[in-house]
Design an enzyme around this catalytic site. Structure first.
Site, short mmCIF file in Angstrom:
data_model
loop_
_atom_site.label_atom_id
_atom_site.label_comp_id
_atom_site.label_asym_id
_atom_site.label_seq_id
_atom_site.Cartn_x
_atom_site.Cartn_y
_atom_site.Cartn_z
N CYS A 101 21.00 10.95 -69.99
CA CYS A 101 21.42 11.65 -69.05
C CYS A 101 21.38 12.53 -68.64
O CYS A 101 21.66 13.74 -68.89
CB CYS A 101 23.36 11.07 -68.87
SG CYS A 101 23.27 9.47 -69.60
N ARG A 104 13.48 13.25 -68.63
CA ARG A 104 14.32 13.32 -70.32
C ARG A 104 14.93 11.88 -70.67
O ARG A 104 15.42 11.86 -71.47
CB ARG A 104 15.60 14.12 -69.58
CG ARG A 104 15.64 14.66 -69.68
CD ARG A 104 17.38 15.42 -68.87
NE ARG A 104 18.36 15.28 -69.68
CZ ARG A 104 19.41 15.81 -70.69
NH1 ARG A 104 18.64 17.34 -70.78
NH2 ARG A 104 20.35 15.30 -70.99
N TRP A 127 21.47 6.72 -69.02
CA TRP A 127 20.45 6.24 -70.12
C TRP A 127 21.71 5.93 -71.20
O TRP A 127 22.43 6.16 -71.16
CB TRP A 127 19.34 7.53 -70.60
CG TRP A 127 19.30 7.12 -72.58
CD1 TRP A 127 17.74 6.91 -71.82
CD2 TRP A 127 19.49 6.67 -73.26
NE1 TRP A 127 17.18 6.67 -73.16
CE2 TRP A 127 18.06 6.29 -73.47
CE3 TRP A 127 20.39 6.95 -74.17
CZ2 TRP A 127 17.85 5.79 -75.16
CZ3 TRP A 127 20.29 6.51 -75.71
CH2 TRP A 127 19.08 5.64 -76.18
N ASN A 156 28.21 12.43 -68.48
CA ASN A 156 26.94 12.66 -69.62
C ASN A 156 27.79 12.60 -71.06
O ASN A 156 28.93 13.35 -70.82
CB ASN A 156 25.95 14.06 -69.16
CG ASN A 156 24.84 13.65 -69.05
OD1 ASN A 156 24.82 13.13 -67.68
ND2 ASN A 156 23.90 14.87 -68.35
N GLY A 157 27.13 11.58 -71.75
CA GLY A 157 28.06 12.07 -73.23
C GLY A 157 28.84 10.46 -73.30
O GLY A 157 29.01 9.88 -72.52
N GLU A 177 4.98 11.84 -88.77
CA GLU A 177 4.58 12.74 -87.73
C GLU A 177 3.39 12.33 -87.01
O GLU A 177 3.46 11.25 -85.61
CB GLU A 177 4.61 14.24 -87.72
CG GLU A 177 4.68 14.87 -86.25
CD GLU A 177 5.70 14.50 -85.26
OE1 GLU A 177 6.29 13.40 -85.30
OE2 GLU A 177 6.32 14.43 -84.29
N LYS A 214 4.50 9.51 -84.05
CA LYS A 214 4.30 10.00 -82.39
C LYS A 214 3.09 8.79 -81.63
O LYS A 214 3.89 7.81 -80.80
CB LYS A 214 2.69 11.04 -82.23
CG LYS A 214 2.91 12.30 -82.73
CD LYS A 214 3.16 12.71 -81.29
CE LYS A 214 5.21 12.66 -81.02
NZ LYS A 214 5.51 13.47 -81.87
N GLU A 270 5.78 5.74 -80.37
CA GLU A 270 6.50 5.82 -79.38
C GLU A 270 5.91 5.94 -78.08
O GLU A 270 6.92 5.49 -77.24
CB GLU A 270 7.52 6.81 -79.95
CG GLU A 270 6.93 9.00 -79.75
CD GLU A 270 6.99 10.06 -80.24
OE1 GLU A 270 6.93 10.95 -80.95
OE2 GLU A 270 8.08 10.01 -79.14
N HIS A 310 3.18 -1.68 -104.02
CA HIS A 310 4.23 -2.13 -104.48
C HIS A 310 5.18 -2.78 -103.33
O HIS A 310 6.69 -3.53 -103.02
CB HIS A 310 5.54 -0.50 -105.04
CG HIS A 310 4.82 0.50 -105.88
ND1 HIS A 310 4.98 -0.01 -107.60
CD2 HIS A 310 4.33 1.27 -106.15
CE1 HIS A 310 4.40 0.37 -107.48
NE2 HIS A 310 3.93 1.63 -107.02
N LYS A 344 14.73 12.45 -73.67
CA LYS A 344 14.37 13.91 -74.39
C LYS A 344 14.63 14.41 -75.25
O LYS A 344 14.95 15.24 -76.61
CB LYS A 344 13.59 14.56 -73.33
CG LYS A 344 12.89 16.55 -73.61
CD LYS A 344 11.46 16.24 -74.24
CE LYS A 344 11.03 17.28 -75.05
NZ LYS A 344 10.06 16.75 -76.23
C1 F6R Z 1 9.61 12.44 -80.99
C2 F6R Z 1 10.76 13.06 -80.59
C3 F6R Z 1 12.28 13.36 -81.09
C4 F6R Z 1 13.07 14.81 -81.41
C5 F6R Z 1 14.23 14.35 -82.11
C6 F6R Z 1 15.10 15.72 -81.91
O1 F6R Z 1 8.43 13.07 -80.30
O2 F6R Z 1 10.54 13.82 -80.11
O3 F6R Z 1 12.11 12.47 -82.58
O4 F6R Z 1 11.56 15.05 -82.66
O5 F6R Z 1 15.08 13.82 -80.97
O6 F6R Z 1 15.25 16.55 -80.69
P1 F6R Z 1 15.34 17.68 -80.88
O7 F6R Z 1 14.91 18.90 -81.46
O8 F6R Z 1 16.03 18.47 -79.28
O9 F6R Z 1 16.47 18.58 -81.88
#
Ligand code: F6R
Length: 593
Positions: free
Chosen positions: A2, A27, A72, A96-97, A466, A470, A473, A489, A588
């Protein structure tokens, strides 16, 4: 997650708030809304979907005070009725929260005669504040009382029906800033919302802020307090696309310069990289990509520093039994510095008197402020939801930490030191070369499949995790990662004709074992895409396509290897036509548990 934006000043507040909300779109959100006074009555306009849907409902109204929100969904599905602002009696607010005790509060309030239109915890908070209005005419006292009743983490921006000229802000946990310029005052959940209007802001902590056109006051425990006006010194340019089709692509292209600047700075100020060799127990705690960076860090610290490192996902760490004491170090990695679970883990570490080190991007964020020591990765604003440049700089920071212990403990010889320094020196250029490679041809093949598998061993497994995150997502293609030896396995049963298997082969100590595992998938018809260190020999029956990574020490090679995987994910999502910078359901910065 949010976003909050509010303005009280001499200009028309509506376009300012809408623009601020648009600046927070990156975000992630699913509905938006605004509230303002019209003819002494509150007018609320809100809608499901993108801000463009909200804009269609706007009239020619002008006002000097307006609050806005991008939601959100957490409590209740994305819908017009669940979106903010919420109004109950004399209280209109955005939030927010999460209010953890909203359920019991709701029952109490219903007994007092309140009824609710939405499924949200936010409407309950609005009703609670309204119910307290009769007890207390002083708004500061009222909000202090509210804070005592609410449990959870939250940030509110509030309009009271009897005070047309004033906005109130209350924060507990979730980020909130109050910014100011010559036309008036702003409230926002994040700095990018207000950057085109001002760089001057106050960071709210536990204070209540009273925001008027010409004045902002802060109160703590019912007393007025002074706060320091901060200046945001980062470059606004990094919040623009600069001709790139997407922020994600732009941010990948920024990596060479950022890596060069980071290394120039920290290798010349090497004492800013702490010596962590003195701790008897080291934890790395983070979420998502930052957690993957932590896994790579553990490998490097164990290899070059001969120290055991335990890596934990923050949402687990905060609840599990831990063995921390004052001789332990907990490293918290976070781009945003506001991830709820990582903050909770940090506070848990402090409860046990462990030392805390933050690897953080956002300057002045909660984690950066609360840790004992912070290393800023200096990645600038990262707008794309899928992290790329911040992840790379997190790994680079851990690489320097491992390098430093290796030198202190004399595990790295002077000859190796020379090689490592040379590798660091050419890293930016090597990243640049890798960025220029054509990944679209591989992405086209992958984009046609439903499932993808990534395999690797040791550090290659961590890198693969990772790469897989990527890909899934932003392309929504199902993707799983396995330690290469684990495939047989169970999971190998899923490999069919043309199923992509992406194998990472950079770890000198183990790559031959991984080759045998690749053969097993090839024998079952997999499309084999291999990322391998240049110096390794690989016969051409093992792969269908090949990407070569320059030879380098592990401290550097793990950074080079992620670049093709970031671009592979990008071009696959591009091929499929998805909204790359704002993938569905994601946010984000994850400020709720
Ligand atoms: C994936 C991504 C998320 C963040 C995770 C932690 O591309 O961006 O997995 O890495 O939400 O976020 P931060 O680094 O802001 O604590």
């Amino acid at each position: 997650m949010c976003g909050i934006m509010g303005y009280n000043g001499r200009e028309n507040a509506i376009p300012i708030v809408i623009k601020g909300l648009k600046n927070l779109e990156y975000r992630g959100y699913d509905s938006s809304g605004i509230a303002y006074f019209k003819d002494k009555m509150i007018k609320i306009i809100k809608e499901k979907g993108r801000i463009i849907e909200l804009e269609k409902l706007l009239t020619s109204d002008k006002t000097n005070v307006c609050i806005g929100h991008t939601r959100w969904a957490t409590h209740g599905k994305p819908s017009q009725v669940n979106s903010h602002p919420h109004i109950v009696g004399g209280v209109t607010l955005v939030h927010n929260g999460i209010i953890e005790n909203y359920h019991t509060l709701k029952e109490d309030l219903m007994q007092k005669g309140y009824s609710f239109k939405s499924e949200t915890d936010t409407e309950v908070a609005a009703a609670l504040i309204d119910s307290l209005l009769s007890e207390s005419k002083n708004k500061i006292e009222l909000l202090e009382k509210t804070r005592k009743i609410l449990k959870g983490s939250y940030a509110f921006l509030i309009l009271f029906a009897d005070e047309k000229e004033t906005m109130y802000a209350l924060r507990e946990g979730s980020p909130l800033i109050v910014a100011t310029n010559e036309t008036g005052n702003f409230v926002a959940s994040d700095i990018p919302a207000i950057l085109e209007y001002t760089k001057n802001y106050y960071l709210l902590d536990k204070e209540i802020a009273v925001i008027q056109k010409n004045d902002v006051k802060f109160y703590l425990n019912n007393q007025e307090v002074k706060k320091e006006l901060l200046t945001f010194n980062h470059d606004l340019v990094s919040a623009k696309k600069d001709g790139y089709q997407h922020f994600m692509l732009k941010e990948i292209h920024e990596e060479p310069v950022l890596v060069k600047n980071f290394l120039d700075y920290y290798l010349n100020n090497f004492d800013l990289i702490p010596d962590i060799s003195k701790y008897n127990r080291i934890y790395i705690v983070a979420c998502g990509s930052a957690y993957h960076a932590g896994l790579i860090g553990s490998y490097l610290i164990e290899k070059y520093g001969d120290l055991e490192v335990i890596v934990e996902v923050a949402s687990e760490f905060r609840y599990r039994k831990t063995f921390l004491d004052k001789n332990s170090l907990v490293i918290l990695i976070s781009q945003s510095g506001e991830t709820a679970d990582t903050i909770a883990s940090l506070r848990k570490a402090k409860e046990y008197q462990a030392k805390t080190l933050g690897i953080v991007n956002v300057v002045g964020s909660t984690i950066a402020r609360e840790v004992d020591q912070v290393i800023y990765i200096n990645a600038g604003c990262e707008i794309a939801v899928a992290t790329t440049k911040a992840y790379t700089l997190q790994v680079l920071t851990l690489s320097l930490l491992a390098y430093k212990i290796g030198l202190i403990k004399k595990i790295i010889s002077s000859k190796e030191k020379e090689i490592i320094l040379k590798d660091y020196q050419v890293l930016a250029q090597e990243i640049k070369n890798l960025i220029e490679f054509d990944y679209l041809k591989f992405a086209r093949k992958i984009s046609q499949e439903k499932d993808v598998f990534f395999i690797g061993r040791l550090i290659d497994y961590y890198i693969a995790l990772e790469g897989s995150l990527k890909l899934k997502e932003i392309s929504y293609i199902h993707s799983e990662t396995y330690p290469a030896g684990e495939l047989k396995h169970g999971t190998i049963s899923l490999i069919e004709e043309k199923t992509p298997v992406i194998s990472i082969l950079t770890d000198q100590t183990i790559y031959e074992k991984t080759i045998s595992n690749i053969k097993e998938t090839k024998a079952r018809g997999a499309y084999s895409l291999v990322l391998k260190r240049k110096q390794f020999y690989l016969s051409n029956d093992i792969y269908d396509d090949l990407i070569e990574i320059p030879n380098a020490t592990d401290l550097v090679s793990c950074i080079l290897t992620i670049i093709p995987l970031q671009l592979l994910a990008y071009y696959t999502a591009l091929e499929l036509g998805y909204d790359i910078d704002k993938p569905r359901n994601l946010a984000k910065s994850v400020t709720v548990e």
